[in-house]
Design a protein around this motif. Structure first.
Motif, PDB file in Angstrom:
ATOM      1  N   ALA A 139      38.547  -4.364 -32.272  1.00  0.00           N
ATOM      2  CA  ALA A 139      39.754  -4.122 -33.074  1.00  0.00           C
ATOM      3  C   ALA A 139      40.736  -3.255 -32.291  1.00  0.00           C
ATOM      4  O   ALA A 139      41.942  -3.523 -32.270  1.00  0.00           O
ATOM      5  N   ALA A 187      42.432  -5.129 -29.612  1.00  0.00           N
ATOM      6  CA  ALA A 187      43.419  -6.067 -30.158  1.00  0.00           C
ATOM      7  C   ALA A 187      44.641  -5.330 -30.713  1.00  0.00           C
ATOM      8  O   ALA A 187      45.507  -5.960 -31.332  1.00  0.00           O
ATOM      9  N   ALA A 212      44.843  -3.363 -33.184  1.00  0.00           N
ATOM     10  CA  ALA A 212      44.871  -3.405 -34.653  1.00  0.00           C
ATOM     11  C   ALA A 212      45.353  -2.052 -35.193  1.00  0.00           C
ATOM     12  O   ALA A 212      45.330  -1.044 -34.482  1.00  0.00           O
ATOM     13  N   LEU A 264      42.653  -0.979 -39.881  1.00  0.00           N
ATOM     14  CA  LEU A 264      41.791  -2.133 -39.580  1.00  0.00           C
ATOM     15  C   LEU A 264      40.702  -1.777 -38.558  1.00  0.00           C
ATOM     16  O   LEU A 264      39.598  -2.313 -38.607  1.00  0.00           O
ATOM     17  N   HIS A 307      34.763  -9.568 -45.891  1.00  0.00           N
ATOM     18  CA  HIS A 307      34.293 -10.086 -44.593  1.00  0.00           C
ATOM     19  C   HIS A 307      33.228 -11.162 -44.736  1.00  0.00           C
ATOM     20  O   HIS A 307      33.085 -12.005 -43.853  1.00  0.00           O
ATOM     21  N   ASP A 348      44.652 -12.256 -43.812  1.00  0.00           N
ATOM     22  CA  ASP A 348      44.708 -12.229 -42.340  1.00  0.00           C
ATOM     23  C   ASP A 348      43.785 -11.152 -41.771  1.00  0.00           C
ATOM     24  O   ASP A 348      43.072 -11.390 -40.798  1.00  0.00           O
ATOM     25  N   ALA A 349      43.836  -9.971 -42.382  1.00  0.00           N
ATOM     26  CA  ALA A 349      43.015  -8.862 -41.891  1.00  0.00           C
ATOM     27  C   ALA A 349      41.527  -9.193 -42.033  1.00  0.00           C
ATOM     28  O   ALA A 349      40.729  -8.900 -41.144  1.00  0.00           O
ATOM     29  N   GLN A 385      40.595 -11.665 -39.292  1.00  0.00           N
ATOM     30  CA  GLN A 385      40.550 -10.978 -37.989  1.00  0.00           C
ATOM     31  C   GLN A 385      39.268 -10.169 -37.869  1.00  0.00           C
ATOM     32  O   GLN A 385      38.571 -10.234 -36.860  1.00  0.00           O
ATOM     33  N   ARG A 414      36.535 -10.581 -39.322  1.00  0.00           N
ATOM     34  CA  ARG A 414      35.365 -11.474 -39.195  1.00  0.00           C
ATOM     35  C   ARG A 414      35.148 -11.952 -37.758  1.00  0.00           C
ATOM     36  O   ARG A 414      34.009 -12.055 -37.299  1.00  0.00           O
ATOM     37  N   THR A 415      36.230 -12.237 -37.040  1.00  0.00           N
ATOM     38  CA  THR A 415      36.057 -12.718 -35.663  1.00  0.00           C
ATOM     39  C   THR A 415      35.475 -11.598 -34.792  1.00  0.00           C
ATOM     40  O   THR A 415      34.663 -11.866 -33.906  1.00  0.00           O
ATOM     41  N   TRP A 416      35.869 -10.346 -35.063  1.00  0.00           N
ATOM     42  CA  TRP A 416      35.282  -9.224 -34.302  1.00  0.00           C
ATOM     43  C   TRP A 416      33.824  -9.043 -34.705  1.00  0.00           C
ATOM     44  O   TRP A 416      32.969  -8.786 -33.855  1.00  0.00           O
TER      45      TRP A 416
END
Ligand code: FE
Length: 192
Positions: free
Chosen positions: A44, A47, A49, A53, A105, A152-153, A156, A158-160
């Motif tokens: 995060a 990125a 963030a 976040l 999540h 969106d958050a 995001q 979840r991908t991390w």
């Protein structure tokens, strides 16, 4: 003075939860709860963030540190509903910018699993828990999920979360993120 005392009392409580329970294994994966949380928070941060976040990434699995169930509960066919447990606890202290991505999540995994390529990349324990959590979302569920203000958050985060499972990866300690937690807590205190 112990370092925890330099922080907001909620930050100090979070640091002690990681200290006391962070060594437990992250449900069937090759990392501990602490390593998983730190890898997610680092992703995060990399990125760029928001602080909220980054804190959400660090704390997304806090529910696993709060409940008394065994860490392999999913392997025993139990959905520990850790996202709800974490959200209930976090809501007492943090703004929704932190709480909602944590709470969502698991839903985000169910949303992303509609894509077969995403689903194929899930680790075996994550695929197993997906089924306990209700499997991929239906079209109607996905449309409702996309309309959430923190959609969106949540995706995001979840991908991390999915990427934060690398055995032996070096990260800074939990205390590195304590300043972010303090800052986000102070911001939410000032808005009460
Ligand atoms: Fe996780």
């Amino acid at each position: 003075m112990p370092e925890h005392n330099l922080h907001h009392p909620v930050t100090a409580k979070i640091l002690s939860l990681f200290e006391d329970r962070g060594d437990s294994q992250y449900g069937g994966e090759a990392v501990t709860q602490r390593e998983h949380a730190l890898q997610a928070a680092c992703l995060a941060q990399q990125a760029d963030a928001s602080p909220a976040l980054i804190v959400a990434a660090l704390l997304h699995d806090l529910g696993h540190l709060l409940h008394g169930l065994p860490q392999d509960a999913p392997a025993q066919g139990i959905d520990d509903v850790h996202e709800e447990l974490a959200a209930r606890w976090l809501k007492k202290f943090f703004a929704m910018e932190v709480v909602a991505p944590v709470q969502l999540h698991v839903a985000a995994k169910r949303y992303l699993s509609r894509d077969v390529n995403y689903r194929r990349r899930l680790s075996a324990p994550s695929e197993h828990s997906l089924l306990l959590q209700g499997g991929p979302m239906s079209d109607a569920e996905a449309a409702e999920f996309e309309a959430q203000p923190h959609f969106d958050a949540a995706v995001q985060l979840r991908t991390w979360d999915d990427a934060a499972k690398i055995a032996g990866l070096q990260t800074p300690p939990v205390t590195h993120f304590a300043g972010y937690i303090d800052r986000v807590l102070q911001e939410s205190d000032s808005c009460r």
